[in-house]
Design a protein around this motif. Structure first.
Motif, mmCIF file in Angstrom:
data_model
loop_
_atom_site.group_PDB
_atom_site.id
_atom_site.type_symbol
_atom_site.label_atom_id
_atom_site.label_comp_id
_atom_site.label_asym_id
_atom_site.label_seq_id
_atom_site.Cartn_x
_atom_site.Cartn_y
_atom_site.Cartn_z
ATOM 1 N N THR A 1 0.830 -1.201 0.000
ATOM 2 C CA THR A 1 0.000 0.000 0.000
ATOM 3 C C THR A 1 0.868 1.256 0.000
ATOM 4 O O THR A 1 0.506 2.251 -0.621
ATOM 5 N N THR A 2 2.011 1.190 0.657
ATOM 6 C CA THR A 2 2.930 2.336 0.663
ATOM 7 C C THR A 2 3.418 2.640 -0.739
ATOM 8 O O THR A 2 3.422 3.793 -1.179
ATOM 9 N N ARG A 3 3.813 1.607 -1.444
ATOM 10 C CA ARG A 3 4.320 1.792 -2.811
ATOM 11 C C ARG A 3 3.210 2.262 -3.754
ATOM 12 O O ARG A 3 3.436 3.110 -4.621
ATOM 13 N N ILE A 4 2.011 1.707 -3.579
ATOM 14 C CA ILE A 4 0.873 2.119 -4.411
ATOM 15 C C ILE A 4 0.581 3.594 -4.182
ATOM 16 O O ILE A 4 0.371 4.353 -5.127
ATOM 17 N N ALA A 5 0.584 3.992 -2.919
ATOM 18 C CA ALA A 5 0.321 5.402 -2.592
ATOM 19 C C ALA A 5 1.346 6.301 -3.273
ATOM 20 O O ALA A 5 0.990 7.310 -3.894
ATOM 21 N N ARG A 6 2.598 5.929 -3.175
ATOM 22 C CA ARG A 6 3.664 6.722 -3.790
ATOM 23 C C ARG A 6 3.495 6.761 -5.309
ATOM 24 O O ARG A 6 3.606 7.816 -5.932
ATOM 25 N N GLN A 7 3.200 5.614 -5.895
ATOM 26 C CA GLN A 7 3.088 5.510 -7.356
ATOM 27 C C GLN A 7 1.902 6.321 -7.888
ATOM 28 O O GLN A 7 2.001 6.933 -8.952
ATOM 29 N N LEU A 8 0.795 6.309 -7.145
ATOM 30 C CA LEU A 8 -0.405 7.010 -7.604
ATOM 31 C C LEU A 8 -0.502 8.438 -7.070
ATOM 32 O O LEU A 8 -1.443 9.160 -7.402
ATOM 33 N N GLY A 9 0.446 8.823 -6.236
ATOM 34 C CA GLY A 9 0.432 10.172 -5.676
ATOM 35 C C GLY A 9 -0.683 10.381 -4.667
ATOM 36 O O GLY A 9 -1.279 11.459 -4.603
ATOM 37 N N LEU A 10 -0.963 9.330 -3.877
ATOM 38 C CA LEU A 10 -2.040 9.359 -2.897
ATOM 39 C C LEU A 10 -1.481 9.131 -1.498
ATOM 40 O O LEU A 10 -0.346 8.698 -1.340
ATOM 41 N N SER A 11 -2.314 9.364 -0.504
ATOM 42 C CA SER A 11 -1.933 8.987 0.853
ATOM 43 C C SER A 11 -2.237 7.494 1.034
ATOM 44 O O SER A 11 -3.070 6.920 0.313
ATOM 45 N N GLU A 12 -1.563 6.881 1.995
ATOM 46 C CA GLU A 12 -1.843 5.471 2.282
ATOM 47 C C GLU A 12 -3.286 5.305 2.750
ATOM 48 O O GLU A 12 -3.922 4.290 2.462
#
Length: 61
Positions: A18-29
């Motif tokens: 979820t951390t990586r997804i947040a970073r990749q999509l420019g979102l918060s966790e």
């Protein structure tokens, strides 16, 4: 199911955290977890893994 939740499911199925997804999509966790919860509610999954498995089996992702 909203396309944003599908994006999160696809990335989880690819093994991203979820951390990586947040970073990749420019979102918060928190937003990533919220989108996962929407997907879980739609698919009836009780866990992240179960939600991803149900999405794959149903051809959603």
């Amino acid at each position: 199911m909203p396309p944003e939740s599908l994006d999160v499911l696809r990335l989880l199925a690819e093994g991203h955290t979820t951390t990586r997804i947040a970073r990749q999509l420019g979102l918060s966790e928190r937003t990533v977890r919220r989108r996962l919860r929407v997907a879980s509610d739609a698919l009836g999954g009780d866990s992240t893994i179960e939600t991803v498995v149900r999405a794959v089996r149903r051809g959603v992702i």
